[in-house]
Motif scaffolding. Structure first.
Motif, mmCIF file in Angstrom:
data_model
loop_
_atom_site.group_PDB
_atom_site.id
_atom_site.type_symbol
_atom_site.label_atom_id
_atom_site.label_comp_id
_atom_site.label_asym_id
_atom_site.label_seq_id
_atom_site.Cartn_x
_atom_site.Cartn_y
_atom_site.Cartn_z
ATOM 1 N N GLY A 27 46.070 40.613 74.264
ATOM 2 C CA GLY A 27 45.279 40.603 75.489
ATOM 3 C C GLY A 27 44.291 41.759 75.531
ATOM 4 O O GLY A 27 43.128 41.593 75.903
ATOM 5 N N HIS A 28 44.771 42.921 75.130
ATOM 6 C CA HIS A 28 43.893 44.100 75.142
ATOM 7 C C HIS A 28 42.728 43.927 74.170
ATOM 8 O O HIS A 28 41.577 44.215 74.511
ATOM 9 C CB HIS A 28 44.689 45.345 74.774
ATOM 10 C CG HIS A 28 43.837 46.558 74.601
ATOM 11 N ND1 HIS A 28 43.243 47.209 75.665
ATOM 12 C CD2 HIS A 28 43.435 47.219 73.479
ATOM 13 C CE1 HIS A 28 42.526 48.227 75.209
ATOM 14 N NE2 HIS A 28 42.619 48.254 73.889
ATOM 15 N N LEU A 29 43.025 43.456 72.991
ATOM 16 C CA LEU A 29 41.973 43.322 71.978
ATOM 17 C C LEU A 29 40.960 42.246 72.375
ATOM 18 O O LEU A 29 39.753 42.409 72.172
ATOM 19 C CB LEU A 29 42.595 43.008 70.611
ATOM 20 C CG LEU A 29 43.462 44.129 70.018
ATOM 21 C CD1 LEU A 29 44.090 43.688 68.706
ATOM 22 C CD2 LEU A 29 42.661 45.405 69.819
ATOM 23 N N GLU A 30 41.458 41.153 72.961
ATOM 24 C CA GLU A 30 40.543 40.105 73.422
ATOM 25 C C GLU A 30 39.629 40.641 74.519
ATOM 26 O O GLU A 30 38.416 40.422 74.512
ATOM 27 C CB GLU A 30 41.330 38.901 73.938
ATOM 28 C CG GLU A 30 41.922 38.046 72.813
ATOM 29 C CD GLU A 30 42.791 36.914 73.349
ATOM 30 O OE1 GLU A 30 42.871 36.741 74.586
ATOM 31 O OE2 GLU A 30 43.410 36.211 72.526
ATOM 32 N N GLU A 31 40.253 41.358 75.451
ATOM 33 C CA GLU A 31 39.488 41.909 76.574
ATOM 34 C C GLU A 31 38.449 42.913 76.092
ATOM 35 O O GLU A 31 37.354 43.025 76.653
ATOM 36 C CB GLU A 31 40.465 42.592 77.538
ATOM 37 C CG GLU A 31 39.899 42.880 78.906
ATOM 38 C CD GLU A 31 40.988 43.392 79.829
ATOM 39 O OE1 GLU A 31 40.901 44.559 80.220
ATOM 40 O OE2 GLU A 31 41.928 42.633 80.143
ATOM 41 N N ALA A 32 38.770 43.631 75.029
ATOM 42 C CA ALA A 32 37.860 44.652 74.508
ATOM 43 C C ALA A 32 36.789 44.056 73.602
ATOM 44 O O ALA A 32 35.931 44.779 73.102
ATOM 45 C CB ALA A 32 38.655 45.702 73.750
ATOM 46 N N GLY A 33 36.874 42.748 73.360
ATOM 47 C CA GLY A 33 35.841 42.091 72.571
ATOM 48 C C GLY A 33 36.042 42.126 71.072
ATOM 49 O O GLY A 33 35.121 41.856 70.302
ATOM 50 N N VAL A 34 37.252 42.452 70.636
ATOM 51 C CA VAL A 34 37.542 42.441 69.197
ATOM 52 C C VAL A 34 37.585 40.981 68.727
ATOM 53 O O VAL A 34 38.224 40.144 69.383
ATOM 54 C CB VAL A 34 38.890 43.133 68.909
ATOM 55 C CG1 VAL A 34 39.274 42.996 67.439
ATOM 56 C CG2 VAL A 34 38.816 44.601 69.313
#
Lengths: 134, 113
Positions: A27-34
């Motif tokens: 979730g964090h990586l998706e939200e950060a645009g990775v």
């Protein structure tokens, strides 16, 4: 991508804890645009690193710090288990030939998923730094 | 994590897995899957098209199943792997141990049946 605040997790060797951590990391990586493919590599490796540290290294938990960067992310794993370098050893470069060498597959996962990787034993702790880029 | 077993030919069974084969899924699947495979007495093709994630414990479960089959003189092939899982399988060179096929027909061709 957001590069301001490191994302941190503490994960025990309990499988439900590992899966919860994977979902938070995803979730964090998706939200950060990775990019998805880069995020997936980081998520898959989390399970293997935590299981190694807790089940084989005797660690009670693994501390994880995630830094999102322009081309992907860096994930830093630290634990107080016994010294273990997953980046060296006979399974690090070549695939095990036998079905009985199952453990080596996980080490391949760590070694080959990351674009760059370093291991150090620092103050009685394992510190594994894995960089994932597209 | 769920699985179903279908006898599709006298010497061939199809195992359909569904759900995430993460650490929890692998724990749930491990014993029943390996036990059933151990008593199946025929070649097996495994459909992974409904499995969006496979972690290292999940890979171990699949290899354990293939190993059990190999000991009884039978084979396993996997098919229908989604791209994200295919990348993981490629990284760990799973195909060195378990043949991977694009579809059911190709998997049947590999194991026979």
């Amino acid at each position: 991508m957001d590069t301001a605040v490191p994302f941190q997790l503490r994960v025990s060797g309990d499988t439900s804890d590992i899966v919860a951590a994977e979902k938070k990391l995803q979730g964090h990586l998706e939200e950060a645009g990775v990019p998805g493919i880069v995020a997936s590599r980081a998520v898959v490796v989390l399970e293997e690193v935590v299981l190694n540290a807790c089940r084989h290294g005797g660690a009670t938990e693994v501390e994880i710090e995630v830094l999102v960067e322009d081309r992907g992310c860096t994930v830093i794993f630290e634990d107080a288990g016994k010294a273990f370098d997953p980046l060296s050893g006979q399974f690090a470069e070549t695939a095990p030939a036998s079905m009985d060498d199952v453990g080596g597959r996980g080490l391949l996962l760590i070694r080959r998923s990351a674009t760059r990787s370093t291991y150090a034993r620092v103050e009685e702790r394992n510190r594994l730094v894995l960089e994932f880029t597209g | 994590m769920e699985f179903e077993v279908h006898d599709i030919a006298p010497d061939l069974a199809q195992v359909v897995l569904s759900g995430r084969l993460d650490a929890v899924g692998a724990e749930v699947l491990d014993l029943p899957f390996t036990a059933q495979i151990g008593h199946i007495g025929k070649n097996v093709i495994v459909d992974l098209s409904a499995v969006p994630f496979v972690g290292s414990l999940g890979i171990r479960v699949l290899i354990s199943g293939a190993r059990v089959l190999q000991r009884s003189g039978h084979r396993m092939a996997i098919y229908g792997v989604v791209p994200a899982v295919a990348e993981v399988f490629d990284i760990v060179a799973l195909e060195d141990l378990i043949p991977l096929a694009p579809d059911m027909a190709a998997a049947r061709g590999i194991v026979g049946g």
